[in-house]
Write a protein that holds these residues in place. Structure first.
Motif, PDB file in Angstrom:
ATOM      1  N   ALA A   1     -22.042 -28.731 -34.393  1.00  0.00           N
ATOM      2  CA  ALA A   1     -22.376 -29.535 -35.669  1.00  0.00           C
ATOM      3  C   ALA A   1     -23.900 -29.854 -35.737  1.00  0.00           C
ATOM      4  CB  ALA A   1     -21.439 -29.882 -35.447  1.00  0.00           C
ATOM      5  N   GLU A   2     -24.141 -30.303 -36.914  1.00  0.00           N
ATOM      6  CA  GLU A   2     -25.501 -30.683 -36.992  1.00  0.00           C
ATOM      7  C   GLU A   2     -25.918 -32.429 -36.327  1.00  0.00           C
ATOM      8  OE1 GLU A   2     -29.729 -31.144 -38.086  1.00  0.00           O
ATOM      9  OE2 GLU A   2     -28.439 -29.598 -38.572  1.00  0.00           O
ATOM     10  N   GLU A   3     -24.791 -33.041 -35.525  1.00  0.00           N
ATOM     11  CA  GLU A   3     -25.002 -33.822 -34.733  1.00  0.00           C
ATOM     12  C   GLU A   3     -25.419 -33.650 -33.725  1.00  0.00           C
ATOM     13  OE1 GLU A   3     -20.583 -34.491 -35.340  1.00  0.00           O
ATOM     14  OE2 GLU A   3     -22.443 -34.200 -36.660  1.00  0.00           O
ATOM     15  N   VAL A   4     -24.967 -32.732 -33.464  1.00  0.00           N
ATOM     16  CA  VAL A   4     -25.003 -32.308 -31.317  1.00  0.00           C
ATOM     17  C   VAL A   4     -26.332 -31.563 -31.585  1.00  0.00           C
ATOM     18  CG1 VAL A   4     -24.062 -30.788 -30.285  1.00  0.00           C
ATOM     19  CG2 VAL A   4     -22.287 -32.214 -31.514  1.00  0.00           C
ATOM     20  N   ARG A   5     -26.348 -30.849 -32.228  1.00  0.00           N
ATOM     21  CA  ARG A   5     -28.672 -30.259 -32.354  1.00  0.00           C
ATOM     22  C   ARG A   5     -28.476 -31.122 -32.443  1.00  0.00           C
ATOM     23  NH1 ARG A   5     -27.866 -26.463 -38.034  1.00  0.00           N
ATOM     24  NH2 ARG A   5     -25.297 -27.381 -37.523  1.00  0.00           N
ATOM     25  N   GLU A   6     -28.871 -32.258 -33.162  1.00  0.00           N
ATOM     26  CA  GLU A   6     -29.799 -33.127 -32.761  1.00  0.00           C
ATOM     27  C   GLU A   6     -29.919 -34.511 -31.716  1.00  0.00           C
ATOM     28  OE1 GLU A   6     -32.610 -34.258 -35.149  1.00  0.00           O
ATOM     29  OE2 GLU A   6     -31.226 -32.262 -36.427  1.00  0.00           O
ATOM     30  N   MET A   7     -28.852 -34.346 -30.973  1.00  0.00           N
ATOM     31  CA  MET A   7     -28.396 -34.708 -29.750  1.00  0.00           C
ATOM     32  C   MET A   7     -29.407 -34.208 -28.386  1.00  0.00           C
ATOM     33  SD  MET A   7     -26.551 -34.525 -26.486  1.00  0.00           S
ATOM     34  CE  MET A   7     -24.945 -33.825 -26.655  1.00  0.00           C
ATOM     35  N   ILE A   8     -29.433 -32.807 -28.468  1.00  0.00           N
ATOM     36  CA  ILE A   8     -29.155 -31.581 -27.871  1.00  0.00           C
ATOM     37  C   ILE A   8     -31.602 -31.317 -28.492  1.00  0.00           C
ATOM     38  CG2 ILE A   8     -30.037 -29.248 -27.860  1.00  0.00           C
ATOM     39  CD1 ILE A   8     -26.703 -29.427 -28.467  1.00  0.00           C
ATOM     40  N   ARG A   9     -31.275 -31.610 -29.614  1.00  0.00           N
ATOM     41  CA  ARG A   9     -33.539 -31.747 -29.401  1.00  0.00           C
ATOM     42  C   ARG A   9     -33.789 -32.774 -28.598  1.00  0.00           C
ATOM     43  NH1 ARG A   9     -32.021 -29.976 -36.106  1.00  0.00           N
ATOM     44  NH2 ARG A   9     -31.583 -27.741 -35.312  1.00  0.00           N
TER      45      ARG A   9
END
Length: 136
Positions: free
Chosen positions: A72-80
Motif C-alpha cells: 500500500a501507499e503508506e508502506v511505500r512512503e515508509m520504505i522510501r
C-alpha cells in the motif's frame, strides 16, 4: 548459503530469497517476516511470487520500469523514508576511507568481517568526533 568462494557476484534478483533464507536460519525454519524490503535490483516476478508463496505478507521490493508495487501507499512512503536515511551511510561505507565498495576478500566469512569492519570503523569515527566535540 552462497558457497564458500565467490567467483562472481550473486544474482541480485535472487537476493530477497537469500535474505529470507538467512532470516529463517536465524529465527527458525517457519519464521517469516511480515514485510520484506529490497531495492529495484531484487525485482523479478519469479522472486516476488516465491516470497508471496513463502508467506511474506508485504513485499516492499521497488519495481523496475513501470511495474507496480505490491504494498500500500503508506508502506511505500515508509520504505522510501527508511531507505533515504540509509543511502547516505551506504555511500559513506563504499568510500575509499572505509573500503567496503570493492573488498579484496573473496570468501563469505571474510566478506562478512569486511562489512563489520567497515561499519565498526564508521561508528568509531563518529564516536571519536562526538568525544572531541564534547571536550571543546
Amino acid at each position: 548459503m552462497f558457497g564458500t568462494l565467490l567467483s562472481r557476484a550473486p544474482d541480485e534478483t535472487k537476493m530477497p530469497l537469500h535474505a529470507l533464507a538467512a532470516y529463517r536460519e536465524r529465527f527458525g525454519d517457519k519464521a517469516t517476516p511480515e514485510l520484506m524490503v529490497y531495492d529495484r535490483g531484487g525485482y523479478a516476478k519469479g522472486t516476488l511470487d516465491k516470497l508471496e508463496h513463502e508467506g511474506v505478507k508485504q513485499i516492499g521490493v521497488q519495481p523496475k520500469g513501470k511495474g507496480s508495487w505490491r504494498v500500500a501507499e503508506e508502506v511505500r512512503e515508509m520504505i522510501r523514508s527508511e531507505r533515504g536515511m540509509t543511502e547516505g551511510i551506504i555511500g559513506t561505507l563504499k568510500s575509499n576511507k572505509y573500503s567496503f565498495n570493492k573488498p579484496k576478500e573473496r570468501t563469505w566469512e571474510t566478506l562478512r568481517m569486511a562489512g563489520t569492519k567497515s561499519i565498526l570503523s564508521f561508528n568509531l569515527n563518529k564516536l571519536m568526533r562526538d568525544v572531541v566535540e564534547a571536550k571543546s
